[in-house]
Scaffold this active site. Structure first.
Site, PDB file in Angstrom:
ATOM      1  N   ASP A  33       0.702  -1.269  -5.791  1.00 34.89           N
ATOM      2  CA  ASP A  33       1.460  -1.691  -4.695  1.00 34.89           C
ATOM      3  C   ASP A  33       2.338   0.387  -4.278  1.00 34.89           C
ATOM      4  O   ASP A  33       2.411   0.655  -5.222  1.00 34.89           O
ATOM      5  CB  ASP A  33       3.036  -2.197  -4.816  1.00 34.89           C
ATOM      6  N   ASP A  35       5.387   1.196  -2.326  1.00 34.93           N
ATOM      7  CA  ASP A  35       6.621   1.210  -1.910  1.00 34.93           C
ATOM      8  C   ASP A  35       7.443   0.880  -2.421  1.00 34.93           C
ATOM      9  O   ASP A  35       7.109  -0.268  -2.691  1.00 34.93           O
ATOM     10  CB  ASP A  35       7.027   0.989  -0.764  1.00 34.93           C
TER      11      ASP A  35
END
Ligand SMILES: [Zn+2]
Length: 543
Positions: A33, A35
């Site tokens: 992922d 952020d």
């Protein structure tokens, strides 16, 4: 938003360790992922100047690259749909991320927001599918690292592994639900590398072993999750004899690599054991001696002791014994292996096989698997698509209340699904009651092999944490897992098949290993919303 793949030696081409064969790694790729996981979360950031990597990110990613893993980013960027930044600005941010963190083999981006109903926005599994495809592998051979529940849900729904790295914004229930948790990105990388190393023999065997006695007592599910470990042993042995208990016998019959089965109840393993009968133990010892095994590998689950069996094996004259034991084994074990908490049971078994010198050959891979020649079930299966709801469980604490199972069947039928309700011969009253809500009752209609065939034909199975969940995994059918948290999800989740976890992961029964729910109202499963099951099926079975 794909970019051309760099050519790099895939992990399967690395030199293996076992007897000149090339071992397949546990994973081919690590998906990350963006952020909150790779970089600090700056909401809707379109400015490269604001990119700040999390501590230790570059070094951690370089460790993965050096070990041969392919890397991809899987990221929801609804700021595109909302017009907060342009695609060009996003690419500038990604260029800055690569400048700071090194190259990624693929960027999978969802540009939509929640109102689009797309198949890619996490928790949907679309980005995981896209990344796996772009990296030339399958989701089940990927592990996803992310900081929130949506990341874990997307990984599981695709059949990938997940490791959560919580931040201050991660909710406690997301931490409770996660299949695995690491304190930060470097910690997650360390865990991935450790798991991969654990299934590789440190000291590879020279030549094949003769007869190996493998043991796995307990129920069907326990036997099924040990399958990869048993196949690893079988790949390096002339003959494999499996010692199992009466409740695991039917599953033992389904496992590839097993040449002979000895069925015997072990009072230190069984959940409701009879008294220890000295004559019975003497008979078992002579039966084990008659196998003439060159060695034994005693598989157990994380809360069982192999030592009583090791003593009998010693008395039966078995010269080399391997097992996992935190308790001091004295001279009962030749290979005393230890495994940290939280490892999926199939990998736990593979790591014991590896400690004993055995690994899955390159042609195999760490998934649950059944013999290819299963007999057809004695029931007529419907011609079209169907779902299976299996309401029973080997332990009441892990079963969903019958009235709720009936509501689930009704909700699925109302959503247009044909529903088959399965159960063992002792569960006919239960399946009749549940099926009356809108499904077809197959209670007692099939043995375990027949059930495997029924599950193999299903688009999806709704089941608790019990044997048929692992049977579904072994035939590659997606699972809506109504998972009571009495044992860790990361260890007992359906292995490497698309899964949605439902149920309250933080309920008071968590980690109690209770066979009967100790909490009034059985809240971990009793409060399930049937609409959530319908939504889970939609996530696993699009269209
Ligand atoms: Zn999307």
């Amino acid at each position: 938003m794909a970019r051309p793949r760099r050519t790099r030696r895939g992990r399967g081409h690395r030199a293996g360790t076992g007897g000149g064969t090339v071992l397949r790694p546990l994973y081919d790729a690590v998906l990350l992922d963006r952020d909150g996981t790779l970089i600090e979360d700056v909401p809707y950031n379109g400015d490269p100047e604001k990119v700040r990597p999390v501590p230790g990110a570059r070094e951690a990613l370089d460790r993965l690259r050096a070990a041969g893993f392919r890397l991809a980013v899987v990221t929801n960027q609804s700021g595109l749909a909302r017009g907060y930044f342009t695609e060009r600005q996003m690419h500038a941010v990604h260029a800055r991320i690569e400048e700071l963190l090194g190259p990624f083999d693929h960027w999978a981006v969802c540009p939509h927001d929640d109102t689009d109903g797309c198949a890619c926005r996490k928790p949907a599994p679309g980005l995981v599918h896209e990344a796996a495809r772009a990296l030339g592998t399958a989701p089940r051979r990927c592990v996803l690292v992310g900081d929130i529940g949506r990341d874990m849900a997307a990984a599981l729904a695709a059949g990938a592994a997940g490791i959560l790295v919580p931040t201050p914004v991660t909710r406690p229930e997301e931490v409770a639900e996660a299949p695995a948790v690491a304190r930060d990105l470097p910690g997650a990388v360390t865990e991935i590398l450790r798991r991969d190393r654990a299934v590789r023999p440190v000291v590879p065997r020279t030549g094949r072993a003769g007869t190996v006695l493998v043991a796995r007592s307990d129920s069907a599910g326990d036997v099924l999750v040990t399958g990869p470990g048993i196949r690893a042993v079988a790949a390096g042995a002339e003959r494999v004899v499996l010692l199992c208990g009466p409740r695991g016998r039917a599953a033992a019959e389904l496992l590839p690599g097993v040449d002979e089965i000895i069925e015997w109840p072990l009072p230190w393993i069984d959940g409701s054991p009879g008294p220890v009968d000295p004559d019975d133990m003497r008979r078992l010892t002579s039966r084990l001696a008659a196998v003439g095994a060159d060695e034994a590998v005693a598989f157990t689950s994380f809360h069982q002791s192999p030592l009583p069996l090791a003593l009998l094996l010693r008395m039966a004259g078995v010269p080399r014994i391997s097992a996992i034991s935190d308790d001091y084994p004295g001279s009962l074990l030749d290979v005393r292996h230890r495994v940290p908490d939280g490892v999926p049971e199939p990998e736990r078994a593979l790591s014991l096989a590896a400690a004993a010198g055995y690994a899955l050959p390159a042609a195999d891979e760490p998934v649950l698997r059944l013999r290819p020649d299963l007999p057809a079930p004695a029931v007529d299966l419907p011609a079209g698509d169907y779902l299976v709801v299996h309401p029973g469980s080997s332990a009441p604490a892990r079963a969903c209340p019958p009235e709720l199972c009936a509501e689930i069947v009704a909700a699925l039928a109302a959503d247009g699904h044909r529903v088959l309700v399965t159960g063992g011969p002792g569960e006919r009253a239960l399946t009749a009651r549940v099926a009356a809500a809108g499904g077809a009752d197959l209670g007692g209609a099939a043995d375990l092999a027949g059930l495997a065939r029924i599950l193999a034909g299903a688009r999806c199975v709704v089941v608790g944490n019990t044997g048929p969940a692992h049977l579904a995994a072994a035939v590659g059918t997606p699972v809506v897992s109504l998972f009571a948290p009495t044992v860790p999800f990361g260890q007992w989740a359906p292995y490497r098949v698309p899964t949605v976890r439902l149920g309250d992961a933080g309920a008071a029964c968590r980690d109690t290993r209770a066979a009967v729910c100790p909490v009034a109202g059985h809240p971990c499963l009793g409060n399930l919303d049937p609409a959530g099951v319908v939504a889970a099926v939609r996530r696993l079975v699009p269209g």
